[in-house]
Design a protein around this motif. Structure first.
Motif, short mmCIF file in Angstrom:
data_model
loop_
_atom_site.label_atom_id
_atom_site.label_comp_id
_atom_site.label_asym_id
_atom_site.label_seq_id
_atom_site.Cartn_x
_atom_site.Cartn_y
_atom_site.Cartn_z
N GLY A 185 0.81 -1.22 0.00
CA GLY A 185 0.00 0.00 0.00
C GLY A 185 0.84 1.26 0.00
O GLY A 185 2.04 1.23 -0.26
N LEU A 186 0.19 2.39 0.31
CA LEU A 186 0.86 3.68 0.33
C LEU A 186 1.78 3.80 1.54
O LEU A 186 1.48 3.26 2.60
N TRP A 187 2.88 4.51 1.37
CA TRP A 187 3.80 4.76 2.47
C TRP A 187 4.35 6.18 2.37
O TRP A 187 4.30 6.80 1.31
N LYS A 188 4.84 6.69 3.50
CA LYS A 188 5.58 7.96 3.50
C LYS A 188 6.67 7.86 4.56
O LYS A 188 6.53 7.14 5.55
N LYS A 189 7.77 8.56 4.30
CA LYS A 189 8.86 8.58 5.27
C LYS A 189 9.45 9.97 5.34
O LYS A 189 9.38 10.75 4.39
N GLN A 190 10.06 10.25 6.48
CA GLN A 190 10.67 11.56 6.74
C GLN A 190 12.04 11.32 7.36
O GLN A 190 12.17 10.51 8.29
N GLU A 191 13.05 11.97 6.84
CA GLU A 191 14.40 11.86 7.40
C GLU A 191 14.70 13.11 8.22
O GLU A 191 14.37 14.23 7.82
N TYR A 192 15.35 12.88 9.36
CA TYR A 192 15.73 13.94 10.27
C TYR A 192 17.22 13.80 10.58
O TYR A 192 17.72 12.69 10.75
N ILE A 193 17.92 14.93 10.69
CA ILE A 193 19.33 14.91 11.06
C ILE A 193 19.43 15.44 12.49
O ILE A 193 19.05 16.58 12.77
N LEU A 194 19.93 14.59 13.38
CA LEU A 194 20.07 14.91 14.79
C LEU A 194 21.56 15.04 15.09
O LEU A 194 22.37 14.22 14.64
N GLU A 195 21.94 16.08 15.85
CA GLU A 195 23.32 16.25 16.27
C GLU A 195 23.40 16.00 17.77
O GLU A 195 22.66 16.62 18.54
N THR A 196 24.26 15.07 18.16
CA THR A 196 24.41 14.73 19.57
C THR A 196 25.16 15.85 20.31
O THR A 196 25.90 16.61 19.69
N LYS A 214 28.18 14.09 17.03
CA LYS A 214 27.95 13.25 15.86
C LYS A 214 26.62 13.64 15.22
O LYS A 214 25.68 14.00 15.91
N LYS A 215 26.57 13.57 13.90
CA LYS A 215 25.33 13.79 13.18
C LYS A 215 24.77 12.43 12.78
O LYS A 215 25.49 11.61 12.22
N ILE A 216 23.47 12.21 13.08
CA ILE A 216 22.83 10.93 12.80
C ILE A 216 21.54 11.20 12.02
O ILE A 216 20.70 11.98 12.47
N CYS A 217 21.41 10.55 10.89
CA CYS A 217 20.18 10.63 10.10
C CYS A 217 19.29 9.46 10.49
O CYS A 217 19.68 8.31 10.35
N PHE A 218 18.09 9.78 11.01
CA PHE A 218 17.14 8.73 11.33
C PHE A 218 15.85 8.96 10.57
O PHE A 218 15.58 10.05 10.08
N VAL A 219 15.04 7.90 10.46
CA VAL A 219 13.84 7.93 9.64
C VAL A 219 12.61 7.66 10.49
O VAL A 219 12.62 6.80 11.37
N GLY A 220 11.54 8.41 10.20
CA GLY A 220 10.22 8.15 10.75
C GLY A 220 9.30 7.73 9.61
O GLY A 220 9.46 8.21 8.48
N TRP A 221 8.36 6.83 9.90
CA TRP A 221 7.48 6.29 8.87
C TRP A 221 6.02 6.58 9.15
O TRP A 221 5.59 6.57 10.31
#
Length: 91
Positions: A21-32, A38-45
């Motif tokens: 089916g349909l999906w969407k995702k969003q990437e976020y860059i977090l800096e610790t 450190k910069k970490i790219c994580f994904v939300g769905w």
């Protein structure tokens, strides 16, 4: 695994359709926050994107799962968030 930091970038939302089916995702860059940030790219769905309503500058505690997969003899790693808590206090 948990990470804590500040959102420094929110990428454009992506969407599509798969056999499930349909999906969407969003990437976020977090800096610790540390002596050596450190910069970490994580994904939300899907519905988590609207539920979390993450904006640049938000300070967060993020629970993530790491998963790697092989495609054409190359390995790719996903950092998928499953829980986000906005942190109102400074680090």
């Amino acid at each position: 695994m948990n990470i804590r930091g500040k959102i420094i970038q929110v990428n454009d939302q992506q969407s599509g359709e798969s056999s499930k089916g349909l999906w969407k995702k969003q990437e976020y860059i977090l800096e610790t926050e540390s002596d050596y940030p450190k910069k970490i790219c994580f994904v939300g769905w899907n519905d988590k994107i609207d539920e979390w309503a993450i904006k640049q500058g938000d300070e967060l505690d993020v629970s993530i799962d790491l998963e790697s997969r092989e495609y054409n003899n190359r390995w790719y790693t996903d950092v998928k968030a499953w829980k986000v808590v906005k942190n109102n206090s400074s680090f």
